[in-house]
Design a protein around this motif. Structure first.
Motif, PDB file in Angstrom:
ATOM      1  N   ASP A  94      42.952   2.034  86.709  1.00  0.00           N
ATOM      2  CA  ASP A  94      44.239   1.432  86.327  1.00  0.00           C
ATOM      3  C   ASP A  94      45.050   2.385  85.445  1.00  0.00           C
TER       4      ASP A  94
ATOM      5  N   GLU B 104      52.695   6.581  87.242  1.00  0.00           N
ATOM      6  CA  GLU B 104      53.964   5.854  87.184  1.00  0.00           C
ATOM      7  C   GLU B 104      54.840   6.366  86.035  1.00  0.00           C
TER       8      GLU B 104
ATOM      9  N   ASP C 242      40.579   4.682  76.533  1.00  0.00           N
ATOM     10  CA  ASP C 242      40.282   3.273  76.780  1.00  0.00           C
ATOM     11  C   ASP C 242      40.080   2.604  75.415  1.00  0.00           C
TER      12      ASP C 242
ATOM     13  N   ARG D 210      38.431  -0.278  73.341  1.00  0.00           N
ATOM     14  CA  ARG D 210      37.417  -1.337  73.324  1.00  0.00           C
ATOM     15  C   ARG D 210      36.542  -1.156  72.095  1.00  0.00           C
TER      16      ARG D 210
ATOM     17  N   LYS E 294      43.513   3.028  63.378  1.00  0.00           N
ATOM     18  CA  LYS E 294      44.034   1.661  63.286  1.00  0.00           C
ATOM     19  C   LYS E 294      45.494   1.610  63.766  1.00  0.00           C
ATOM     20  N   TYR E 295      46.229   2.620  63.378  1.00  0.00           N
ATOM     21  CA  TYR E 295      47.633   2.705  63.778  1.00  0.00           C
ATOM     22  C   TYR E 295      47.751   2.798  65.303  1.00  0.00           C
TER      23      TYR E 295
ATOM     24  N   SER F  84      47.087  -0.337  67.410  1.00  0.00           N
ATOM     25  CA  SER F  84      48.107  -1.387  67.454  1.00  0.00           C
ATOM     26  C   SER F  84      49.424  -0.873  68.039  1.00  0.00           C
TER      27      SER F  84
ATOM     28  N   GLN G  72      52.355  -0.208  70.617  1.00  0.00           N
ATOM     29  CA  GLN G  72      52.885  -1.155  71.583  1.00  0.00           C
ATOM     30  C   GLN G  72      53.542  -0.482  72.775  1.00  0.00           C
ATOM     31  N   LEU G  73      53.598  -1.255  73.847  1.00  0.00           N
ATOM     32  CA  LEU G  73      54.332  -0.836  75.039  1.00  0.00           C
ATOM     33  C   LEU G  73      55.762  -0.498  74.652  1.00  0.00           C
ATOM     34  N   GLY G  74      56.287   0.550  75.246  1.00  0.00           N
ATOM     35  CA  GLY G  74      57.699   0.856  75.033  1.00  0.00           C
ATOM     36  C   GLY G  74      57.993   1.508  73.693  1.00  0.00           C
ATOM     37  N   ALA G  75      56.981   1.823  72.906  1.00  0.00           N
ATOM     38  CA  ALA G  75      57.206   2.437  71.592  1.00  0.00           C
ATOM     39  C   ALA G  75      56.263   3.620  71.381  1.00  0.00           C
TER      40      ALA G  75
ATOM     41  N   PRO H 181      50.670   0.275  80.421  1.00  0.00           N
ATOM     42  CA  PRO H 181      50.845  -1.155  80.671  1.00  0.00           C
ATOM     43  C   PRO H 181      49.679  -1.867  81.366  1.00  0.00           C
ATOM     44  N   ARG H 182      49.234  -1.357  82.543  1.00  0.00           N
ATOM     45  CA  ARG H 182      48.205  -2.082  83.325  1.00  0.00           C
ATOM     46  C   ARG H 182      46.849  -2.078  82.670  1.00  0.00           C
ATOM     47  N   SER H 183      46.516  -0.908  82.123  1.00  0.00           N
ATOM     48  CA  SER H 183      45.152  -0.677  81.654  1.00  0.00           C
ATOM     49  C   SER H 183      44.990  -1.045  80.186  1.00  0.00           C
ATOM     50  N   ASN H 184      46.086  -1.231  79.479  1.00  0.00           N
ATOM     51  CA  ASN H 184      46.066  -1.397  78.018  1.00  0.00           C
ATOM     52  C   ASN H 184      45.457  -0.168  77.335  1.00  0.00           C
TER      53      ASN H 184
END
Lengths: 346, 317, 200
Positions: free
Chosen positions: A89, A96, A160, A162, A210-211, A214, A216-219, A273-276
């Protein structure tokens, strides 16, 4: 913008050079006279026109030659590309992101046409045109991650997320500053970040982790890192250490200006996005001391930084053998004047 | 924090208590693809007060023309779900965050065991799409009180067939966690989302049976509890803000114009963590993030759900 | 070794202790020191669940088979070759259930051979209890030719693949089960530091 792509080499006869324009846009990393290691990130937003941060991925005059050098390095050692099976993914996420960014930012060089899942990609500088089905590996010639890593300057790691950490579970690494993908692939954050002298006690790596977790998508975010390389060599891998390690002995007061290079990494990180997962992109810029000193402000600055660098950091970065000669060479540019804060060339 | 402006494109009453909302982007662009288990935070204006609630995205992550959430009406809460149910109409505008995933699938699992209770089904609906796409080995165990509460069970059954196992309490269906968890092949990961007691029971059962911690996944958003009013002082910005009884610390700071970090707003992710300088009272921790030792030490607080019983609490921001 | 300096990839091992919360237990031990580690484990309060012990005796030395037969309640399997012991492990895993606790005592090579096998069944090495016994010998991965040389006892080890003299680092790859070896005289050919046994 129209780019003339240079024909040059990063090995053997080392014909790599920076044009006047390339020098001017070099991502000089020292805003102050002293250097302190940090992992401070800033948002990867669009920089000024012409800057290396103007676009999501920077394509410059070295693009074609660098892609050829990548292919050569991978051909000589296929272990520079590694991906663990659960990363498919993330591989498509990468394809993409790179295809969409390049075709949006450089429409005269790259185009992407989409008809549902049927995509057609054209890369004019490398003369590639390919139709494939997004999400179907059998319609590409190779893994999606390898496919686009070959077509974008820089190194790429897919992480990844986890177990409250990040794992380097895939990589395409051909211009690394002395770390081995084949050895490190699959490692958790704290395993592949060996201790950096002078910073281990500060919890810097814990905070950075830690940063990033967290993010985010798009940032996306970015930072600069640096080291030094003898000769304009992209592939300073531990695998080929026997080939380039000895170069450190070849520096003389006469050839410092041409041989000694400042190596700056523009590191960018994206949430996928898909895979996080995260994409960690490491783009390498090389400039020799002669080119750097065409802007005396930079020569002054780097003279002070290198002269006063903590000896543990110089040892860690492998700069000890040629430090004194280089500082001596740079000293002729430094009148001691206060040049203020900032990385600008003039 | 970056936002997406959306419009309500459709509202569907799924059960007596659950409504399904469909959002499209105001700018007409496609939404980002996301990963199964992600949520968005929805900002709503309730009589001039901004409230932000996290909801799981339950559509197919690959479909980018619309996002879908479902909201269960909670009468005893602070009004967010009631507002969504009673005030929101098709065509209304809202702000949502980009998707964030704090309940991600472990892609290396040999088998995924999904356990849902009631409205806790929503994050699994997007995860199922990912699992199907990647041809993963999984089962979904879905427990609810009565047939009329089994939102989406027909739709899911149609999609995944006998990988769905339902337990309807009113018909005598009982999900025996111990039986289920003691017969799973090595390399299984378990995921639970549902009422608090169910989440706790699953975690405890798995631990008792020797499941390693990193094979146990849960998602539980705590709504910020109300409490007594108190005052906070932000040391860096030198602001003093009163936290009213029905607002969280985070909401009170936002209402005062402070750009405080957050991701889940439910005490789960740790993003909003603040360092405590001092207080003349006691901290009331309601989060799932800090360890018991950290809570006892009193040096950190999660302002999205936690508060203080005090006159003044000083934090670094 | 510099004080306060630690390569975080280097594994830390500790004495085996039963996990009382479990579905079943699998103990794998190697050689005489591993056999003794198993005996020590059986001095502790025995857990309720079923216990399987796989004992590999290829290296010879003191044999604890007789003693283990007396204390292992359910299933003791003894093998005089490493390969046979690993085959027994492979045979045990397909039917194993979540909650199986795995304990290993032996050399690093033994532990990490096992870790690679159980990883295929979705078990992370972090969830295996590991006690280092018998030897500190290292497996060394040659970063240049990718060969792995086992049983390195010295700070510098000749690569079994390409013959380069490798400096044995503390940097450890769990995936490869080996420490990184880097050519020691790449910058200054022929300049080899004194070779010392530091991994007896």
């Amino acid at each position: 913008m129209s780019l003339a792509f240079k024909k040059e080499t990063f090995r053997d006869d080392y014909t790599y050079k920076n044009s006047v324009e390339a020098i001017k846009r070099f991502p000089f990393p020292f805003p102050e006279d002293t250097y302190m290691y940090s992992v401070n990130m800033e948002p990867h937003t669009k920089g000024p026109k012409g800057a290396v941060t103007e676009h999501t991925f920077d394509i410059d005059e070295h693009y074609v030659s660098e892609c050829l050098d990548k292919a050569k390095t991978l051909e000589l050692d296929p272990g520079r590309y590694a991906v663990l099976p659960h990363m498919m993914d993330a591989q498509w996420d990468f394809l993409e992101l790179t295809m969409e960014s390049l075709s949006t930012d450089y429409p005269h060089l790259f185009t992407l046409k989409k008809d549902g899942k049927n995509w057609t990609w054209e890369n004019k500088p490398l003369s590639i045109k390919k139709s494939f089905v997004f999400g179907d590996v059998s319609t590409l010639d190779m893994d999606p991650f390898e496919y686009m890593s070959r077509q974008v300057q820089g190194d790429f790691v897919l992480l990844d997320q986890r177990n409250d950490t990040l794992y380097a579970d895939a990589g395409f690494i051909t211009s690394q500053a002395d770390w081995s993908l084949n050895f490190d692939v699959g490692m958790a954050w704290h395993e592949w970040h060996g201790p950096v002298p002078q910073v281990t006690k500060l919890g810097v790596m814990d905070r950075a982790l830690k940063y990033l977790m967290s993010m985010q998508l798009g940032a996306p975010v970015r930072r600069l890192n640096w080291t030094m390389t003898i000769n304009p060599r992209l592939d300073t891998s531990p695998e080929n250490y026997p080939l380039w390690g000895g170069d450190r002995n070849t520096v003389t007061p006469e050839n410092v200006g041409k041989k000694v290079h400042l190596r700056v990494e523009l590191q960018t990180l994206f949430r996928l996005p898909r895979s996080n997962g995260l994409l960690f992109s490491i783009r390498c810029y090389l400039i020799n001391m002669e080119e750097l000193s065409t802007f005396p402000r930079w020569a002054k600055r780097f003279h002070r930084v290198f002269r006063d660098l903590h000896s543990d950091l110089a040892e860690y970065k492998g700069l000890v053998k040629f430090r004194e000669m280089t500082v001596q060479w740079l000293s002729k540019f430094d009148d001691g004047a206060d040049i203020g804060v900032g990385t600008h060339p003039e | 924090m970056s936002h997406i402006n959306v419009k309500v494109a459709a509202i569907e009453q799924v059960t007596d208590l659950i409504k399904h909302f469909t959002f499209v982007r105001e700018d007409g662009q496609p939404f980002p693809v996301f990963s199964g288990g992600s949520h968005v935070v929805v900002s709503m204006n309730i009589n001039g007060r901004i409230q932000r609630n996290a909801y799981s995205l339950m559509g197919n992550p690959e479909e980018t023309e619309a996002y879908h959430i479902s909201v269960r009406r909670q009468e005893k809460s602070r009004g967010g779900s009631v507002h969504m149910h009673d005030a929101l109409k098709v065509g209304d505008s809202l702000q949502i965050t980009f998707p964030v995933n704090l309940f991600a699938l472990e892609k290396r699992a040999r088998k995924h065991l999904l356990i849902a209770g009631g409205i806790g089904i929503t994050p699994f609906m997007s995860q199922i799409a990912d699992l199907e796409r990647n041809k993963a080995n999984y089962e979904l165990h879905y427990a609810y009180r009565a047939p009329e509460h089994g939102a989406f069970s027909k739709e899911i059954k149609a999609n995944i067939g006998n990988k769905l196992i339902t337990y309807v309490e009113s018909e005598g269906g009982v999900l025996n966690l111990r039986n289920l968890l003691s017969k799973q092949p090595l390399g299984t990961h378990v995921y639970v989302c549902g009422p608090g007691p169910m989440v706790v029971a699953m975690i405890e059962t798995a631990r008792t049976l020797g499941w390693p911690e990193n094979h146990i996944h849960s998602e539980q958003f705590t709504a910020p509890p109300s409490g007594e009013s108190f005052k906070i002082k932000l040391t860096k910005s030198a602001l003093e803000i009163v936290v009213p009884p029905e607002m969280s610390m985070l909401e009170a700071m936002e209402a005062a114009g402070v750009d405080a970090p957050y991701l889940c707003r439910g005490g789960a992710c740790g993003r909003c963590e603040l360092e405590v300088v001092c207080t003349d009272g006691n901290l009331l921790h309601h989060d799932h993030y800090l360890s018991e030792a950290e809570k006892a030490a009193g040096k950190k607080i999660m302002p999205c759900v936690s508060r203080a019983k005090c006159d003044l609490l000083e934090v670094v921001l | 070794m510099e004080r306060g300096y630690w390569i975080r990839s280097k594994p830390v091992y500790s004495a085996l202790v039963w996990q009382q919360q479990a579905n079943a237990h699998l103990v794998l031990v190697e050689g005489s020191a591993g056999g003794l580690a198993a005996m020590k484990l059986f001095q502790q309060m025995l857990p309720q669940q079923s216990i399987t012990v796989i004992y590999e005796t290829e290296a010879g030395g003191a044999d604890y088979t007789a003693a283990l037969k007396k204390v292992v309640p359910d299933d003791l399997q003894v093998f005089n070759s490493h390969d046979a012991a690993m085959k027994a492990l492979e045979a045990h895993l397909p039917e194993a259930l979540m909650g199986l606790r795995i304990y290993v005592a032996g050399s690093e090579k033994f532990m990490w051979d096992i870790a690679q096998i159980v990883l295929h069944y979705g078990v992370d090495d972090a969830d295996i209890a590991k006690e280092l016994t018998g030897t500190l010998a290292r497996s060394v991965y040659c970063v240049h030719c990718k060969a792995i040389t086992h049983n390195a006892h010295t700070n510098i080890q000749a690569c079994s693949g390409c013959g380069k003299k490798l400096f044995v680092r503390d940097h450890f790859s769990r995936r490869l089960g080996a420490y990184m070896g880097l050519m020691v005289d790449a910058e200054d050919p022929g300049q080899i530091p004194e070779i010392e046994e530091i991994y007896p």
